[in-house]
Write a protein that holds these residues in place. Structure first.
Motif, PDB file in Angstrom:
ATOM      1  N   LEU A  12       0.782  -1.330  -0.039  1.00 34.47           N
ATOM      2  CA  LEU A  12      -0.127  -0.077  -0.036  1.00 34.47           C
ATOM      3  C   LEU A  12       0.829   1.298  -0.173  1.00 34.47           C
ATOM      4  O   LEU A  12       0.560   2.179  -0.629  1.00 34.47           O
ATOM      5  N   ALA A  13       1.772   1.385   0.804  1.00 33.27           N
ATOM      6  CA  ALA A  13       2.977   2.483   0.854  1.00 33.27           C
ATOM      7  C   ALA A  13       3.386   2.516  -0.624  1.00 33.27           C
ATOM      8  O   ALA A  13       3.617   3.805  -0.921  1.00 33.27           O
ATOM      9  N   LYS A  14       4.090   1.469  -1.234  1.00 30.45           N
ATOM     10  CA  LYS A  14       4.575   1.772  -2.552  1.00 30.45           C
ATOM     11  C   LYS A  14       3.587   2.196  -3.558  1.00 30.45           C
ATOM     12  O   LYS A  14       4.025   3.208  -4.278  1.00 30.45           O
ATOM     13  N   ALA A  15       2.389   1.477  -3.474  1.00 31.58           N
ATOM     14  CA  ALA A  15       1.386   2.192  -4.311  1.00 31.58           C
ATOM     15  C   ALA A  15       1.193   3.491  -4.137  1.00 31.58           C
ATOM     16  O   ALA A  15       0.920   4.310  -5.190  1.00 31.58           O
ATOM     17  N   ALA A  16       0.821   4.119  -3.089  1.00 36.21           N
ATOM     18  CA  ALA A  16       0.472   5.332  -2.732  1.00 36.21           C
ATOM     19  C   ALA A  16       1.595   6.337  -3.223  1.00 36.21           C
ATOM     20  O   ALA A  16       1.251   7.188  -3.777  1.00 36.21           O
ATOM     21  N   LEU A  17       2.749   5.896  -2.845  1.00 35.86           N
ATOM     22  CA  LEU A  17       3.908   7.008  -3.317  1.00 35.86           C
ATOM     23  C   LEU A  17       4.078   6.878  -4.799  1.00 35.86           C
ATOM     24  O   LEU A  17       4.269   8.146  -5.243  1.00 35.86           O
ATOM     25  N   GLU A  18       3.663   5.874  -5.262  1.00 35.24           N
ATOM     26  CA  GLU A  18       3.795   5.707  -6.979  1.00 35.24           C
ATOM     27  C   GLU A  18       2.757   6.896  -7.498  1.00 35.24           C
ATOM     28  O   GLU A  18       2.878   7.687  -8.398  1.00 35.24           O
ATOM     29  N   GLU A  32      -7.738   3.981  -5.613  1.00 34.57           N
ATOM     30  CA  GLU A  32      -6.886   3.910  -6.434  1.00 34.57           C
ATOM     31  C   GLU A  32      -5.447   3.288  -5.756  1.00 34.57           C
ATOM     32  O   GLU A  32      -4.848   2.215  -6.415  1.00 34.57           O
ATOM     33  N   ILE A  33      -5.212   3.577  -4.599  1.00 32.62           N
ATOM     34  CA  ILE A  33      -4.057   3.105  -3.935  1.00 32.62           C
ATOM     35  C   ILE A  33      -4.343   1.734  -3.786  1.00 32.62           C
ATOM     36  O   ILE A  33      -3.605   0.895  -4.158  1.00 32.62           O
ATOM     37  N   ALA A  34      -5.604   1.125  -3.229  1.00 32.82           N
ATOM     38  CA  ALA A  34      -5.792  -0.191  -2.785  1.00 32.82           C
ATOM     39  C   ALA A  34      -5.737  -0.972  -4.205  1.00 32.82           C
ATOM     40  O   ALA A  34      -5.258  -1.885  -4.136  1.00 32.82           O
ATOM     41  N   GLY A  35      -6.469  -0.319  -5.148  1.00 30.22           N
ATOM     42  CA  GLY A  35      -6.307  -1.194  -6.589  1.00 30.22           C
ATOM     43  C   GLY A  35      -5.240  -1.557  -6.815  1.00 30.22           C
ATOM     44  O   GLY A  35      -4.552  -2.328  -7.557  1.00 30.22           O
ATOM     45  N   ARG A  36      -4.288  -0.484  -6.861  1.00 35.27           N
ATOM     46  CA  ARG A  36      -2.632  -0.609  -7.447  1.00 35.27           C
ATOM     47  C   ARG A  36      -1.924  -1.340  -6.706  1.00 35.27           C
ATOM     48  O   ARG A  36      -1.211  -2.411  -7.030  1.00 35.27           O
ATOM     49  N   ALA A  37      -2.308  -1.527  -5.314  1.00 34.32           N
ATOM     50  CA  ALA A  37      -1.716  -2.599  -4.457  1.00 34.32           C
ATOM     51  C   ALA A  37      -2.439  -3.962  -4.492  1.00 34.32           C
ATOM     52  O   ALA A  37      -1.715  -5.072  -4.080  1.00 34.32           O
ATOM     53  N   LEU A  39      -5.332  -4.832  -3.593  1.00 32.73           N
ATOM     54  CA  LEU A  39      -5.904  -4.880  -2.234  1.00 32.73           C
ATOM     55  C   LEU A  39      -7.377  -4.238  -2.121  1.00 32.73           C
ATOM     56  O   LEU A  39      -7.545  -3.377  -3.090  1.00 32.73           O
ATOM     57  N   THR A  40      -8.124  -4.513  -0.992  1.00 33.97           N
ATOM     58  CA  THR A  40      -9.422  -3.845  -1.066  1.00 33.97           C
ATOM     59  C   THR A  40      -9.043  -2.345  -0.148  1.00 33.97           C
ATOM     60  O   THR A  40      -8.079  -2.247   0.520  1.00 33.97           O
ATOM     61  N   GLU A  41     -10.077  -1.454  -0.317  1.00 31.19           N
ATOM     62  CA  GLU A  41     -10.071  -0.358   0.279  1.00 31.19           C
ATOM     63  C   GLU A  41     -10.137  -0.667   1.942  1.00 31.19           C
ATOM     64  O   GLU A  41      -9.479  -0.169   2.904  1.00 31.19           O
ATOM     65  N   ARG A  42     -10.968  -1.608   2.225  1.00 29.65           N
ATOM     66  CA  ARG A  42     -11.283  -2.201   3.556  1.00 29.65           C
ATOM     67  C   ARG A  42      -9.594  -2.572   4.330  1.00 29.65           C
ATOM     68  O   ARG A  42      -9.341  -2.004   5.508  1.00 29.65           O
ATOM     69  N   THR A  43      -8.892  -3.234   3.391  1.00 29.99           N
ATOM     70  CA  THR A  43      -7.419  -3.764   3.845  1.00 29.99           C
ATOM     71  C   THR A  43      -6.741  -2.394   4.004  1.00 29.99           C
ATOM     72  O   THR A  43      -5.917  -2.138   4.915  1.00 29.99           O
ATOM     73  N   PHE A  44      -6.854  -1.301   3.254  1.00 31.67           N
ATOM     74  CA  PHE A  44      -6.139  -0.203   3.304  1.00 31.67           C
ATOM     75  C   PHE A  44      -6.276   0.456   4.837  1.00 31.67           C
ATOM     76  O   PHE A  44      -5.454   0.987   5.332  1.00 31.67           O
ATOM     77  N   PHE A  45      -7.631   0.524   5.286  1.00 32.76           N
ATOM     78  CA  PHE A  45      -8.124   1.291   6.339  1.00 32.76           C
ATOM     79  C   PHE A  45      -7.748   0.461   7.555  1.00 32.76           C
ATOM     80  O   PHE A  45      -7.677   0.859   8.743  1.00 32.76           O
ATOM     81  N   ARG A  46      -7.510  -0.838   7.455  1.00 33.35           N
ATOM     82  CA  ARG A  46      -6.743  -1.821   8.417  1.00 33.35           C
ATOM     83  C   ARG A  46      -5.443  -1.362   8.697  1.00 33.35           C
ATOM     84  O   ARG A  46      -4.986  -1.442  10.049  1.00 33.35           O
ATOM     85  N   HIS A  47      -4.787  -0.762   7.900  1.00 36.83           N
ATOM     86  CA  HIS A  47      -3.177  -0.423   7.770  1.00 36.83           C
ATOM     87  C   HIS A  47      -3.114   1.222   8.159  1.00 36.83           C
ATOM     88  O   HIS A  47      -2.191   1.572   8.696  1.00 36.83           O
TER      89      HIS A  47
END
Length: 191
Positions: A12-18, A32-37, A39-47
């Motif tokens: 997620l961090a790598k995708a976000a920075l990109e 978009e971050i979750a999709g690039r990684a 993963l799901t948005e739900r997973t994003f918000f777990r982290h």
């Protein structure tokens, strides 16, 4: 890349920075971050609490390492030498991470909201350093002044470290920044 693959937080961090680098922070969504990684948005918000925290998730650890460096300096160390121990400790966190730091800093520099968040992070570090210096026996006013100076020294050294073409280590640059500060306060001149 499947959702079950390890290191979701890192992905997620790598995708976000990109995405922040490509499109800009404000134009990038969590989806978009979750999709690039992969993963799901739900997973994003777990982290991460929000898309800003992807860039600042290491702040508490950085503050702790800096403070522990100061607090762990020998009791015989002068306050400035204790600060140097903290600067060296926090510099060690960035070993091998210069390219990531450069990209991250470019994103932060380009966005007012992120620059403000960076200032809040630095103020939090200064407050924690003040407490650590007070714990070493310094008076409040001196501890606060030295802590703020220490954060400024780190900030200047870090900005030099992420500059294009720079190859010296962060610890060397923070020590050079501290030497420049000492020279200026002693009435000397800087190149």
């Amino acid at each position: 890349m499947g959702r079950w693959e390890p290191d979701a937080r890192g992905r997620l961090a790598k995708a976000a920075l990109e995405l922040y680098s490509e499109r800009g922070y404000e134009q990038t969504t969590v989806a978009e971050i979750a999709g690039r990684a992969g993963l799901t948005e739900r997973t994003f918000f777990r982290h991460y609490a929000d898309k800003r925290e992807v860039l600042f998730s290491g702040s508490a650890e950085m503050r702790e390492v800096f403070v522990q460096g100061v607090a762990g300096a020998p009791r015989s160390a002068t306050p400035v030498d204790a600060l140097v121990a903290g600067l060296d400790a926090v510099s060690g966190m960035f070993a091998g991470r210069r390219e990531f730091a450069r990209e991250r800093q470019a994103v932060i520099t380009a966005t007012t909201e992120l620059r403000e968040r960076e200032l809040i992070k630095l103020a939090s570090i200064a407050a924690a350093l003040t407490d650590a210096l007070r714990g070493r026996g310094m008076a409040e006013s001196g501890a606060s002044l030295l802590a703020e100076a220490g954060v400024a020294v780190f900030k200047v050294g870090f900005e030099r470290w992420v500059a294009a073409g720079e190859e010296r280590e962060l610890s060397q640059l923070t020590r050079e920044s501290l030497a420049e500060l000492k020279a200026v306060t002693a009435g000397g001149r800087i190149g």
